[in-house]
Design an enzyme around this catalytic site. Structure first.
Site, PDB file in Angstrom:
ATOM      1  N   LYS A  24       0.855  -1.191   0.000  1.00 23.78           N
ATOM      2  CA  LYS A  24       0.000   0.000   0.000  1.00 23.78           C
ATOM      3  C   LYS A  24       0.890   1.239   0.000  1.00 23.78           C
ATOM      4  O   LYS A  24       1.745   1.388   0.870  1.00 23.78           O
ATOM      5  CB  LYS A  24      -0.902   0.014   1.236  1.00 23.78           C
ATOM      6  CG  LYS A  24      -1.742   1.285   1.384  1.00 23.78           C
ATOM      7  CD  LYS A  24      -2.538   1.270   2.677  1.00 23.78           C
ATOM      8  CE  LYS A  24      -1.664   1.390   3.905  1.00 23.78           C
ATOM      9  NZ  LYS A  24      -1.000   2.732   4.019  1.00 23.78           N
ATOM     10  N   ASP A 153      -6.003   0.241   8.436  1.00 23.95           N
ATOM     11  CA  ASP A 153      -5.551   0.114   7.046  1.00 23.95           C
ATOM     12  C   ASP A 153      -6.137  -1.103   6.333  1.00 23.95           C
ATOM     13  O   ASP A 153      -6.052  -1.194   5.104  1.00 23.95           O
ATOM     14  CB  ASP A 153      -4.022   0.016   6.985  1.00 23.95           C
ATOM     15  CG  ASP A 153      -3.337   1.355   7.174  1.00 23.95           C
ATOM     16  OD1 ASP A 153      -4.040   2.384   7.236  1.00 23.95           O
ATOM     17  OD2 ASP A 153      -2.101   1.374   7.271  1.00 23.95           O
TER      18      ASP A 153
END
Length: 303
Positions: A24, A153
């Site tokens: 990410k 997340d």
């Protein structure tokens, strides 16, 4: 011992499932406030790399978990806190007896605690992979709620596509116009304390992310990203001076834009082409064999 129902599901299934846990990348991260419970409010532009960890899920007589990859040894011995196992157990509790035992293998290619969501991506990949392996039919909202229980997340990693994330990371908005970028990920393999980075923030009520693009071409996106920030980068550089050094190295090797991702210490450099990114990664690796450099391409918003 497996129940008869679990045994029947195990014997009936001989397939295996593979999931990619993409890195990410926080292209921008603005800290816009702090909630009474201590969580910080964020505005983030997030994308995901083709490079990441890899997880294999195979039916098994008993649960098992194995590791390999460059950074697998870092997790070995700490399986009790591994987000993969937490995700497995959380999903199993939600599904019930259909969740037969499984052997999970994690090929750990991403540095640990490095600002690119490795653990969160692994947890999200586990939710996706085991949902498929177990034949579960959970609504998207239910799976997203499980993801949020594992970490702020994890919901965005569950989607693994370009997003704007707000709140603590749970308010997600797709960004279909975001193009793919040729990129080098770089990390000095030195840990950064996320709580300490937030503690050192000079200001916790910063301007929100603004991405008003009249012509969303690659050059326009680069300009918009360059005009944005990672508010965590200045305090992270105070803690780990190598972050500034590695960013300068990326620039010296032709990066059009460099920035730290998340709370660090991984930095990214965006390059004009994948050939340029690969050349830069190879040269940087030769210069610092003890650091992490990886050429990759990010996904586009039309994934």
């Amino acid at each position: 011992m497996m129940s008869s129902e679990n045994r029947s599901h195990f014997s009936a299934s001989c397939s295996s499932i593979t999931e990619e846990a993409r890195a990410k990348i926080n292209l921008a991260l603005h800290v816009t406030g702090q909630r009474p419970d201590g969580y910080h409010l964020l505005d983030m532009l997030v994308t995901f790399a083709d490079h990441g960890d890899r997880l294999d899920f195979v039916p098994s007589p008993t649960d098992a978990f194995t590791l390999s990859g460059r950074f697998g040894g870092t997790l070995a011995g700490g399986s009790g806190t591994n987000l993969v196992l937490k995700a497995r157990d959380l999903l199993r509790a939600a599904i019930g007896p259909l969740a037969f035992p499984v052997r999970i293998h994690l090929e750990k290619n991403l540095p640990i605690a490095s600002g690119i969501g490795g653990g969160s991506a692994d947890a999200a990949a586990t939710l996706r992979g085991l949902t498929r392996l177990w034949g579960a039919t959970l609504p998207e909202e239910a799976l997203a709620a499980l993801a949020l229980k594992l970490g702020a997340d994890v919901p965005m990693c569950l989607e693994s596509r370009p997003l704007i994330a707000r709140g603590i990371g749970e308010e997600l908005e797709p960004v279909p116009e975001l193009p793919a970028f040729a990129m080098v990920l770089a990390n000095p393999l030195k840990g950064v304390s996320t709580p300490e980075v937030f503690r050192r923030l000079a200001e916790k009520n910063n301007p929100a992310l603004s991405l008003a693009l009249s012509r969303p071409q690659t050059a326009d996106w680069l300009a918009a990203i360059a005009a944005a920030r990672n508010d965590l980068e200045p305090p992270a550089r105070e803690l780990v001076p190598e972050i500034a050094a590695i960013s300068a190295m990326l620039q010296a090797h032709g990066a059009l834009l460099t920035r730290m991702s998340g709370s660090g210490a991984t930095c990214f450099g965006i390059f004009a082409t994948m050939a340029a990114a690969k050349d830069a990664a190879a040269a940087l690796h030769e210069a610092r064999l003890d650091w992490y450099f990886q050429a990759t391409e990010t996904v586009s918003g039309g994934v």
